[in-house]
Design an enzyme around this catalytic site. Sequence first.
Site, PDB file in Angstrom:
ATOM      1  CB  ALA A 100      -0.922   0.007   1.219  1.00 60.13           C
ATOM      2  CB  THR A 116       7.745   5.487 -14.082  1.00 58.26           C
ATOM      3  OG1 THR A 116       8.315   6.814 -14.064  1.00 58.26           O
ATOM      4  CG2 THR A 116       6.253   5.589 -13.806  1.00 58.26           C
ATOM      5  N   GLY A 117      10.824   4.519 -12.464  1.00 59.93           N
ATOM      6  CA  GLY A 117      12.245   4.406 -12.768  1.00 59.93           C
ATOM      7  C   GLY A 117      12.759   2.985 -12.711  1.00 59.93           C
ATOM      8  CE  LYS A 149       2.657   7.224   1.744  1.00 60.89           C
ATOM      9  NZ  LYS A 149       3.623   8.208   2.175  1.00 60.89           N
ATOM     10  CG  HIS A 165      -0.352   9.919   2.754  1.00 64.76           C
ATOM     11  ND1 HIS A 165       0.307  10.173   3.934  1.00 64.76           N
ATOM     12  CD2 HIS A 165       0.432  10.450   1.771  1.00 64.76           C
ATOM     13  CE1 HIS A 165       1.424  10.843   3.685  1.00 64.76           C
ATOM     14  NE2 HIS A 165       1.524  11.022   2.386  1.00 64.76           N
ATOM     15  CG  LEU A 218       0.785   9.254  -2.974  1.00 67.74           C
ATOM     16  CD1 LEU A 218      -0.695   9.558  -2.753  1.00 67.74           C
ATOM     17  CD2 LEU A 218       1.637  10.477  -2.597  1.00 67.74           C
ATOM     18  CE1 TYR A 219       5.858   8.351  -6.863  1.00 72.71           C
ATOM     19  CE2 TYR A 219       4.851   9.173  -4.854  1.00 72.71           C
ATOM     20  CZ  TYR A 219       5.935   9.096  -5.699  1.00 72.71           C
ATOM     21  OH  TYR A 219       7.097   9.760  -5.385  1.00 72.71           O
ATOM     22  CG  LEU A 220       5.361   1.276  -8.792  1.00 72.93           C
ATOM     23  CD1 LEU A 220       6.408   0.844  -7.780  1.00 72.93           C
ATOM     24  CD2 LEU A 220       4.757   0.051  -9.493  1.00 72.93           C
ATOM     25  CG  ASP A 271       4.669 -15.300   3.350  1.00 72.61           C
ATOM     26  OD1 ASP A 271       3.710 -15.217   2.552  1.00 72.61           O
ATOM     27  OD2 ASP A 271       5.682 -15.976   3.124  1.00 72.61           O
TER      28      ASP A 271
END
Length: 543
Positions: free
Chosen positions: A122, A128-129, A220, A218, A124-126, A225
């Site tokens: 979880a 792109t690098g 994180k 928001h 905010l974003y992933l 597992d």
Amino acid sequence: MAAPMTWRRLVHSVYSPAIAGVFSRISDRFFRAQDRRRGSAMLLLAPLLAPAEPAPRHISRPTGSAGPQGSDGLCSHFRWMAEQIPAFRVPGAHIQILMSPDQFYQAMKAGIRSAQRRVVMASLYLGTGQLEQELVDCMEEALQHAKENRRSPDLKVSVLLDYTRGSRGQINSRTMLLPLLQRFTSQMRVSLYHTPDLRGLLRLLVPQRFNETIGVQHIKVYLFDDSVIISGANLSDSYFTNRQDRYVLLENCREVADFFSDLVEAVGDFSLQLQPDNSVTMQDGMVHPYKGNREDFSAAARKRIMEVVSLARVRQHQQLRRSREEEARSEEEEDTWVFPLVQMKPLGIRMDEQVTQRLLTDAGPDSTVFLTSGYFNLTRAYMRLVLETGASYHILTASPEVNGFFGAKGVAGAIPAAYIHIARQFYNRVCQLGQQERVHLHEYHRPQWTFHAKGLWYYLWGQDRPCLTLIGSPNFGYRSVHRDLEAQIAIVTENEALQSQLQEEQETLYRRSTEVSDSTFQQPNRYVKLWVKLVTPLIKNFF
């Protein structure tokens, strides 16, 4: 129903009264028409749900609470937490404080590669690098291995991101994850939370670059597992290299992992679901976040989250019974409590806010609190408690050069100056009240780095190591309390090794800081233009 207050505030903050009045009347008619077509529902009442926000008022010290001068020990001092929210007892030896972005990144890659049942992410974003792509490659390897290996055929990967931030640009978080979703459709879930406050005319008018200011996912949490990392760091290259945050790894803590897995699943259930063709849909029977009725969506989402909290309370009681039965033969001492704190004010849930206020209220004259936030923007309630209660405070925030918006283009480039103005207002207030010996403001400095750490360390009377920490996504500011979905944990521990880790973490961060004084604001780079001062109230509410 009239137009949402978020829309009204934005209109009145940008336009003249006459123009704002015209926009408000048009939008009121628009939203009333929508409600006549769709109907409306009263918000359900439940424990820990948010009432309409009143003006800040004085919070008296709760009766019967153990003050820091008491001699009843940690269990008595913080027992009130277990009476209000879920609590999990774990061995302190299973908790590790990670100190650097690289440690955080390597721990995530190792966790993904070793997972056999579940990977839950979880953020905010992933990004792109290349570093983000390596994380995606780790997920692909784990899913492929699970397909070929009978020992872990049921591995599932679930990713929760924010819709607005994750959809920005042609290449974005969604496009990064699409190949996995297309190849492992039955094992992969990508959920995109969309705030219910970004709707109607507001959704049409706010530019893509700024639509996340209305509210985001928001939280994180990075789970593999039965192990979980709780942090304030996003899945982006700077957070893996030169953006300082905080991170705690709880290894083999199944009850804690189950709670956060259930929490992410619950938020995912009322989020948009990414499809292999890059379209998004809602699950059957779910209210749409911006096309459906606002109150209906919030009520359904709140009910789903509170089911997770209720289930955790049941597990808590079961764990306590097991602990008593197994205590005699256990080789590891469960000397640490973990309290999950959820803040989702748009849905009417304010557990974190209530616990934080109680902690600050209970902080007596002989306690010391080290509090840090990358964006120093305390709510009025938190600021009043810091200024009026008796504890000694050391507040660490970003210097302008390590602010994440430093050097940004356009309006965003003024954000560091706005935080200088906020810090100066706070410092002046401290001086006016004669609290300079009790409340200290510090700035973090580190060349070529940015600062994003948040949380607090709580030292009780007579102790040279912290016994409690808050760590997770909240910033103690207006957005964290009122706009976004947030989660953190309170760790209360009697484990001396863990206390030493917390002390080392706190001291390491503060070692790179300088204390703010009158001369700080006389430096040439602390000059704040008039227009920035004028828009600072808006920045405080949206950034």
